[in-house]
Design a protein around this motif. Sequence first.
Motif, PDB file in Angstrom:
ATOM      1  N   ASN A 207       0.799  -1.228   0.000  1.00 19.88           N
ATOM      2  CA  ASN A 207       0.000   0.000   0.000  1.00 19.88           C
ATOM      3  C   ASN A 207       0.833   1.280   0.000  1.00 19.88           C
ATOM      4  OD1 ASN A 207      -2.401  -1.422  -0.081  1.00 19.88           O
ATOM      5  ND2 ASN A 207      -2.669  -1.420   2.137  1.00 19.88           N
ATOM      6  N   ILE A 225      -5.431   2.812 -11.949  1.00 16.10           N
ATOM      7  CA  ILE A 225      -6.474   1.796 -11.776  1.00 16.10           C
ATOM      8  C   ILE A 225      -6.031   0.439 -12.326  1.00 16.10           C
ATOM      9  CG2 ILE A 225      -8.384   3.433 -11.746  1.00 16.10           C
ATOM     10  CD1 ILE A 225      -8.861   2.721 -14.720  1.00 16.10           C
ATOM     11  N   THR A 226      -4.730   0.269 -12.500  1.00 14.21           N
ATOM     12  CA  THR A 226      -4.190  -0.986 -13.013  1.00 14.21           C
ATOM     13  C   THR A 226      -3.243  -1.585 -11.983  1.00 14.21           C
ATOM     14  OG1 THR A 226      -4.356  -0.218 -15.296  1.00 14.21           O
ATOM     15  CG2 THR A 226      -2.879  -2.071 -14.869  1.00 14.21           C
ATOM     16  N   GLY A 227      -3.399  -2.874 -11.712  1.00 11.90           N
ATOM     17  CA  GLY A 227      -2.550  -3.553 -10.749  1.00 11.90           C
ATOM     18  C   GLY A 227      -2.235  -4.969 -11.199  1.00 11.90           C
ATOM     19  N   VAL A 238      -5.210  -7.802  -5.300  1.00 13.77           N
ATOM     20  CA  VAL A 238      -4.505  -6.776  -6.074  1.00 13.77           C
ATOM     21  C   VAL A 238      -4.333  -5.536  -5.204  1.00 13.77           C
ATOM     22  CG1 VAL A 238      -4.467  -5.424  -8.207  1.00 13.77           C
ATOM     23  CG2 VAL A 238      -5.630  -7.645  -8.162  1.00 13.77           C
ATOM     24  N   SER A 239      -3.127  -4.949  -5.220  1.00 11.82           N
ATOM     25  CA  SER A 239      -2.861  -3.683  -4.537  1.00 11.82           C
ATOM     26  C   SER A 239      -2.623  -2.605  -5.588  1.00 11.82           C
ATOM     27  CB  SER A 239      -1.640  -3.811  -3.626  1.00 11.82           C
ATOM     28  OG  SER A 239      -1.935  -4.647  -2.519  1.00 11.82           O
ATOM     29  N   TYR A 240      -3.386  -1.528  -5.481  1.00 15.43           N
ATOM     30  CA  TYR A 240      -3.271  -0.417  -6.422  1.00 15.43           C
ATOM     31  C   TYR A 240      -2.512   0.729  -5.762  1.00 15.43           C
ATOM     32  CZ  TYR A 240      -6.753  -2.959  -9.107  1.00 15.43           C
ATOM     33  OH  TYR A 240      -7.414  -3.925  -9.809  1.00 15.43           O
ATOM     34  N   THR A 241      -1.860   1.553  -6.592  1.00 16.80           N
ATOM     35  CA  THR A 241      -1.090   2.689  -6.122  1.00 16.80           C
ATOM     36  C   THR A 241      -1.587   3.952  -6.819  1.00 16.80           C
ATOM     37  OG1 THR A 241       0.873   1.312  -5.782  1.00 16.80           O
ATOM     38  CG2 THR A 241       1.211   3.680  -5.906  1.00 16.80           C
ATOM     39  N   LEU A 253     -11.773  -1.081 -12.279  1.00 18.98           N
ATOM     40  CA  LEU A 253     -10.380  -1.435 -12.034  1.00 18.98           C
ATOM     41  C   LEU A 253      -9.934  -2.494 -13.038  1.00 18.98           C
ATOM     42  CD1 LEU A 253     -10.577  -1.833  -8.141  1.00 18.98           C
ATOM     43  CD2 LEU A 253      -9.671   0.144  -9.389  1.00 18.98           C
ATOM     44  N   PHE A 255      -6.759  -5.516 -13.649  1.00 23.90           N
ATOM     45  CA  PHE A 255      -5.619  -6.223 -13.055  1.00 23.90           C
ATOM     46  C   PHE A 255      -5.148  -7.340 -13.979  1.00 23.90           C
ATOM     47  CE2 PHE A 255      -9.298  -8.580 -11.406  1.00 23.90           C
ATOM     48  CZ  PHE A 255      -8.909  -9.911 -11.542  1.00 23.90           C
ATOM     49  N   VAL A 269      -9.116  -6.097  -2.829  1.00 26.05           N
ATOM     50  CA  VAL A 269      -8.424  -4.892  -3.299  1.00 26.05           C
ATOM     51  C   VAL A 269      -7.756  -4.197  -2.121  1.00 26.05           C
ATOM     52  CG1 VAL A 269      -8.771  -2.594  -4.265  1.00 26.05           C
ATOM     53  CG2 VAL A 269      -9.919  -4.560  -5.296  1.00 26.05           C
ATOM     54  N   ASN A 270      -6.447  -4.064  -2.191  1.00 21.54           N
ATOM     55  CA  ASN A 270      -5.672  -3.355  -1.166  1.00 21.54           C
ATOM     56  C   ASN A 270      -6.012  -3.802   0.252  1.00 21.54           C
ATOM     57  OD1 ASN A 270      -5.650  -1.093  -3.544  1.00 21.54           O
ATOM     58  ND2 ASN A 270      -3.811  -0.990  -2.290  1.00 21.54           N
TER      59      ASN A 270
END
Length: 580
Positions: A207, A225-227, A238-241, A253, A255, A269-270
């Motif tokens: 995160n 919005i891509t992980g 999936v963790s998004y940044t 989202l 992935f 998600v996260n």
Amino acid sequence: MDRLIVYPGQIPLETDLLNTNKYAMIALAKLSAAMLGTAMVVNGLGCVPTGPASLQVVVNPGEVYSLANIDATAYSSLPADTTHSILKQGISLDPVTLSCPAPATAGQSVNYLIQVAYLDTDAGLITLPYYNASNPTQAWAGPGGSGAQQATARKGIANITAKAGVSATTGAQVTPAPDAGYTGLWVVTVANGQTAITSANIAQATNAPILPADLLHAVQQSGLITGVDTGAANAYAVSYTPAITALTDGMVLWFKAKTANTGASTLNVNGLGAQPLIGGAHSALQGGEIVASGKAMVVWRADISAFVLLECTGAALQVGAGTQSQHAAQVSQVQSHGMCRLAKSGANLVLSPLNGNRLIINGVTQAVPAAGVSLAPAGLTASTVYYIYAYMNAGAMTLEASATGHSTDSNTGVEIKTGDVTRTLVGMEYASGTTTWAGLCRSWFNDPGFAVSAPFTAGAPTASTSYVELNSAYRAAFLLFAGEIVNGSATGTAANSSVANCNTSLGFDSAVPEDTCNAAASPTAGAGTAISVSVSKTGLAEGYHYLTVLGSVSSGTGTWGGSGTKGTRTVASVYIAPRK
């Protein structure tokens, strides 16, 4: 944005410059917050090994955006402002080198957390010249001639440090939590005996709020919005940044899937928790809708508390049942179904492939084995109609006999056991005993029709002047699906002991005559006369029925012919046309 007003001839004040700086800072902070939000965000600050490699890492230049007081301390002659917080920019213009020494104990490793915090720092200390009223030609050094040094710039910096965890057996070491006010960016793992840190030892912290690129390019590249999935089959994570902190209705989202799905799936998600991942028809995934390395697109539906899989490149797509000519169709709507026939073979019932081998069970097209699927008569209740259902048992097609009726699955249009989509109807049969099928088998698919005869093996007399069943032993039994037409008939001879009529009719399940009659008059006492009656019957309920011959006389005693020889006896017959 606030702006300071000054006038011609006005004596300038130091607060004019200070407030100008402050107002510009606040305006930029508000613009940044409108673009980035108020949670901490980092741009740049990538972590890489030194060159040449050593037990140090380099954190590249970048910025951190973080909420902070407008001024925690007095800004020159402006007082501190701790009432208001704004999104401040902390800058690191130059690379920062951090040491990450290896643990001293053999077999152990340690994790270092590279962390960052926003920090206001007053810098540029010098002794400033001040106006000397007593001697204007000679400036004071420092306020009041004190010679004291004073800061000349208030800098917003990205304060970057390496926090060491506790060394432990390799694989058991734990990354330390960030210090108060700090956020973790990178984790550097160093083992005992290691002399150089490589890129393989550096991983982004869970995160970590690092932008994948500058904001405009991140938006253009869908980077926000891509992980990448790090979970397991059917349990995607999936963790998004920057980190997603809450699921919002309509959030879309993407992935990259690590593994293919084999059935119903979830998406976490996260670390917000595993949520159902369903298909476009709002049904659980069945398998094959996600493929390894496929790019999956999902949307969060708050009203049903589930992610809906919109697509996955290279994978099958779940859709709702098509109802118009231009709609996409479900497999069950286009694939062949019912390529089989149920029949009695020996003592057993056998489902065999016919004109193909496809049969839809639980929404999935299955293959009927070439050798067929057999069902032996066991544990039956005598005089009971049984529906025969096909289902999958550990991958093998199996038959089941059940007294529970059938209905149409609204999702697939397949005829199923009522209340159980895992059972597909293939036919029905009647149990004449606890271990015996009666041989009245009807197939739901490709039924060849049904024909049965009940010959009179002995004469059947009656002296009744109203219709009665001539003999219950000569009933023609059959099974009927709802809506089918039954053709019944009887042929043979009848003789009256007097010169009188023998009246013949047909009854279904009782001695109530159908609208058919043959009145055969004996020309002399005991003389036989040919009889023939027929009827087409509709409206019978689904299940077990029988046809029986009814007789009556005008007087005397009538006997309907019967014997053990074909062609010399009365016969009741039933015919049902083939099912398509």
